[in-house]
Design a protein around this motif. Structure first.
Motif, PDB file in Angstrom:
ATOM      1  N   HIS A  77       8.169   2.726   3.882  1.00  0.00           N
ATOM      2  CA  HIS A  77       9.039   3.284   2.850  1.00  0.00           C
ATOM      3  C   HIS A  77      10.397   2.599   2.920  1.00  0.00           C
ATOM      4  O   HIS A  77      11.050   2.623   3.978  1.00  0.00           O
ATOM      5  N   LEU A  99      12.696  -5.613   4.231  1.00  0.00           N
ATOM      6  CA  LEU A  99      12.410  -5.213   2.853  1.00  0.00           C
ATOM      7  C   LEU A  99      11.515  -6.255   2.186  1.00  0.00           C
ATOM      8  O   LEU A  99      11.826  -7.446   2.229  1.00  0.00           O
ATOM      9  N   PRO A 100      10.397  -5.833   1.592  1.00  0.00           N
ATOM     10  CA  PRO A 100       9.540  -6.805   0.914  1.00  0.00           C
ATOM     11  C   PRO A 100      10.149  -7.263  -0.413  1.00  0.00           C
ATOM     12  O   PRO A 100      11.163  -6.732  -0.861  1.00  0.00           O
ATOM     13  N   ASN A 101       9.491  -8.225  -1.035  1.00  0.00           N
ATOM     14  CA  ASN A 101       9.906  -8.849  -2.303  1.00  0.00           C
ATOM     15  C   ASN A 101      11.139  -9.749  -2.141  1.00  0.00           C
ATOM     16  O   ASN A 101      11.731 -10.167  -3.122  1.00  0.00           O
ATOM     17  N   ALA A 166      10.903  -1.484  -3.502  1.00  0.00           N
ATOM     18  CA  ALA A 166       9.920  -0.472  -3.885  1.00  0.00           C
ATOM     19  C   ALA A 166       9.233  -0.811  -5.206  1.00  0.00           C
ATOM     20  O   ALA A 166       8.154  -0.294  -5.492  1.00  0.00           O
ATOM     21  N   PRO A 168       6.963  -2.106  -7.971  1.00  0.00           N
ATOM     22  CA  PRO A 168       5.686  -2.826  -8.010  1.00  0.00           C
ATOM     23  C   PRO A 168       5.689  -3.990  -8.997  1.00  0.00           C
ATOM     24  O   PRO A 168       4.951  -4.947  -8.817  1.00  0.00           O
ATOM     25  N   LEU A 170       8.244  -6.006  -9.605  1.00  0.00           N
ATOM     26  CA  LEU A 170       8.921  -7.121  -8.935  1.00  0.00           C
ATOM     27  C   LEU A 170       8.010  -7.792  -7.899  1.00  0.00           C
ATOM     28  O   LEU A 170       8.189  -8.962  -7.575  1.00  0.00           O
ATOM     29  N   ALA A 171       7.026  -7.038  -7.415  1.00  0.00           N
ATOM     30  CA  ALA A 171       6.106  -7.589  -6.414  1.00  0.00           C
ATOM     31  C   ALA A 171       5.271  -8.731  -6.980  1.00  0.00           C
ATOM     32  O   ALA A 171       4.848  -9.616  -6.251  1.00  0.00           O
ATOM     33  N   GLY A 217       8.600   4.448 -11.280  1.00  0.00           N
ATOM     34  CA  GLY A 217       9.518   5.448 -10.720  1.00  0.00           C
ATOM     35  C   GLY A 217       9.830   5.277  -9.246  1.00  0.00           C
ATOM     36  O   GLY A 217      10.585   6.068  -8.678  1.00  0.00           O
ATOM     37  N   GLU A 218       9.286   4.237  -8.607  1.00  0.00           N
ATOM     38  CA  GLU A 218       9.502   4.089  -7.164  1.00  0.00           C
ATOM     39  C   GLU A 218      10.962   3.794  -6.831  1.00  0.00           C
ATOM     40  O   GLU A 218      11.439   4.174  -5.773  1.00  0.00           O
ATOM     41  N   ARG A 221      12.780   6.988  -6.564  1.00  0.00           N
ATOM     42  CA  ARG A 221      12.329   7.737  -5.390  1.00  0.00           C
ATOM     43  C   ARG A 221      12.907   7.132  -4.115  1.00  0.00           C
ATOM     44  O   ARG A 221      13.195   7.837  -3.158  1.00  0.00           O
TER      45      ARG A 221
ATOM     46  N   ASN B   9       8.154 -13.054   1.443  1.00  0.00           N
ATOM     47  CA  ASN B   9       7.631 -11.716   1.746  1.00  0.00           C
ATOM     48  C   ASN B   9       7.309 -10.940   0.470  1.00  0.00           C
ATOM     49  O   ASN B   9       7.359  -9.718   0.438  1.00  0.00           O
ATOM     50  N   ARG B  10       7.007 -11.692  -0.619  1.00  0.00           N
ATOM     51  CA  ARG B  10       6.657 -11.012  -1.874  1.00  0.00           C
ATOM     52  C   ARG B  10       5.298 -10.346  -1.709  1.00  0.00           C
ATOM     53  O   ARG B  10       4.367 -10.942  -1.170  1.00  0.00           O
ATOM     54  N   GLY B  12       3.077  -9.297  -4.020  1.00  0.00           N
ATOM     55  CA  GLY B  12       1.994  -9.689  -4.934  1.00  0.00           C
ATOM     56  C   GLY B  12       1.196  -8.475  -5.408  1.00  0.00           C
ATOM     57  O   GLY B  12       1.748  -7.377  -5.554  1.00  0.00           O
ATOM     58  N   GLY B  15       1.530  -5.172  -3.904  1.00  0.00           N
ATOM     59  CA  GLY B  15       2.658  -4.339  -4.342  1.00  0.00           C
ATOM     60  C   GLY B  15       2.223  -3.289  -5.351  1.00  0.00           C
ATOM     61  O   GLY B  15       2.846  -2.237  -5.474  1.00  0.00           O
ATOM     62  N   TYR B  29       1.056   4.506 -13.145  1.00  0.00           N
ATOM     63  CA  TYR B  29       1.382   3.098 -13.453  1.00  0.00           C
ATOM     64  C   TYR B  29       0.192   2.188 -13.108  1.00  0.00           C
ATOM     65  O   TYR B  29      -0.210   1.336 -13.909  1.00  0.00           O
ATOM     66  N   LEU B 115      12.366  11.484 -12.772  1.00  0.00           N
ATOM     67  CA  LEU B 115      10.925  11.712 -12.561  1.00  0.00           C
ATOM     68  C   LEU B 115      10.625  13.207 -12.646  1.00  0.00           C
ATOM     69  O   LEU B 115       9.617  13.618 -13.212  1.00  0.00           O
TER      70      LEU B 115
END
Lengths: 277, 145
Positions: A77, A99-101, A166, A168, A170-171, A217-218, A221, B9-10, B12, B15, B29, B115
């Motif tokens: 998280h 942090l990913p991405n 967080a 998705p 952007l991933a 919405g991540e 959150r 560290n993407r 993909g 994610g 989603y 949300l």
């Protein structure tokens, strides 16, 4: 660790390590940390660095959830290490990852430059085009409390990048501007002092702009400051549609006051007494 | 100084599909994307199958290839994907036009986000989708006979 603090439990920290000089890919190293009540993940990382492995690298500054430097992936998280107590999220194991991405510079240090480049491209500052305003910088802008409320929530952003990690979308799409820059754009678009919305629309209205968001919405959150970037992006989209259809009212940015008594008085407030001198 | 190599560290596709503590909107989603891709795949297959008619091959006639039970189930899945995608799409159109997300507020911990504001709309749409699916299942899976 303070001497009075009593160890409650030993927690295994599974920390992602990566040194570009020696490692081809990141790997996980486990450290056992004695944890006491109130100990944050940042305290745990300091314990590792001081007692177990001085080569561990991460980014931090204020230790109180203000600077936004210590954003990390804790148990999957994205959140701030300084704002998260270990015993609140871990019983025996805690995974700590960058942090990913974002690209990893070293260990837990992500390279946030790409996020700041996107942020800068959206002109995150008050833009004024009127000559009089530029040539006469004296005085204060008039802005009512209602005007302020339209964007105040978005000003609390500390650029920690948790929302970007967080997201998705952007991933899979590196060009997408992402929640933080778009929320910043909306913050200035709604500011009554600003006159740069149509300039920003050229960026935010593109294929990789606001309409790339599909409301998972991540970001909202994950945000440790309650900024709600998802809400900002939806309001930004609404404004983009209205601007595209020429349905939004063209308002002049607010003017400056050059002395007392020029503002709009609030209702039910009696007039000031007459001057006696 | 030479630039040091950095590790990308993407996440993909992972994610979309893995990691994190997810909320219900994240699942909506993912399902929206998967059903969208599924409907697209169906349309492509549909074009191929109907174009076979030009060669005199009729796969959908009584007793033909597409009258096997597995294709009945497939047909129902296409309908289910369409029902979900359409109803969730209505929610997304409303939300993305700034309806049902609320005005900016002063963030006070524990934070309430947009949300929470749009959740009743999501629930209403999912109930509608469930009703559509039940009615579709009754019809497509031959329970009406």
């Amino acid at each position: 660790m303070p001497e009075s603090a009593k160890t409650v439990r030993e927690i295994s920290f599974h920390v992602t390590r990566y040194n570009p000089e020696n490692d081809r890919a990141p790997y996980i190293k486990t450290y056992t940390v004695p944890v006491h009540e109130g100990m944050t993940v940042l305290d745990g990382l300091h314990y590792i660095k001081e007692n177990l492995d001085p080569s561990l690298a991460w980014r931090y500054s204020c230790r109180m959830g203000v600077c936004g430097s210590c954003g990390m992936l804790l148990n999957g998280h994205p959140t701030l290490a300084c704002n998260t107590q270990i015993l609140h999220i871990a019983n025996a194991d805690l995974t700590v990852a960058p942090l990913p991405n974002f690209e990893i510079i070293r260990d837990l240090v992500p390279d946030l430059a790409i996020m700041f480049d996107k942020h800068r491209s959206l002109k995150p500052y008050v833009v004024r085009t009127d000559e009089a305003e530029i040539n006469d910088p004296a005085g204060e802008f008039y802005q009512s409390p209602e005007d302020l409320e339209a964007y105040l929530q978005y000003t609390y952003c500390i650029k920690c990048a948790c929302c970007m990690a967080a997201c998705p979308t952007l991933a899979t799409d590196a060009r997408y501007l992402g929640p933080m820059p778009l929320a910043a754009a909306q913050r200035y678009n709604e500011d009554t002092r600003d006159d740069g919305r149509r300039e920003r629309n050229r960026q935010t209205g593109r294929a990789y702009g606001a309409f790339r968001c599909h409301y998972a919405g991540e970001c909202s959150r994950a945000c440790p400051k309650g900024v709600d970037p998802a809400k900002a992006i939806q309001h930004l989209k609404r404004r983009l549609v209205l601007d595209y259809l020429h349905l939004s009212r063209r308002k002049k940015p607010c003017a400056k006051l050059h002395g007392p008594g020029q503002g709009k008085p609030l209702p039910n407030i009696p007039a000031a007494p007459a001057k006696t001198a | 100084m030479a630039e040091l190599e950095r590790h990308d560290n993407r996440l993909g596709i992972w994610g979309w599909l893995g990691g994190g503590r997810w909320g219900v909107e994240r699942y909506a989603y993912i399902l929206h994307r998967l059903t969208g891709l599924g409907i697209l795949l169906y349309f492509l297959m549909h074009i191929v199958v109907t174009s076979l008619r030009a060669r005199g091959i009729y796969l959908w006639v009584e007793g033909g290839f597409f009258h096997r039970p597995i294709f009945k189930l497939g047909e129902f899945l296409v309908f289910a994907a369409f029902a979900y995608h359409a109803l969730n799409g209505v929610r997304l159109v409303l939300v993305e036009l700034g309806f049902a997300v609320g005005r900016p507020i002063d963030p006070v911990y524990p934070y309430k986000t947009s949300l929470n504001v749009q959740r009743p709309l999501l629930i209403a749409m999912m109930i509608l989708a469930a009703i559509f699916l039940a009615a579709g299942g009754y019809e497509f899976l031959g329970l009406a006979k």
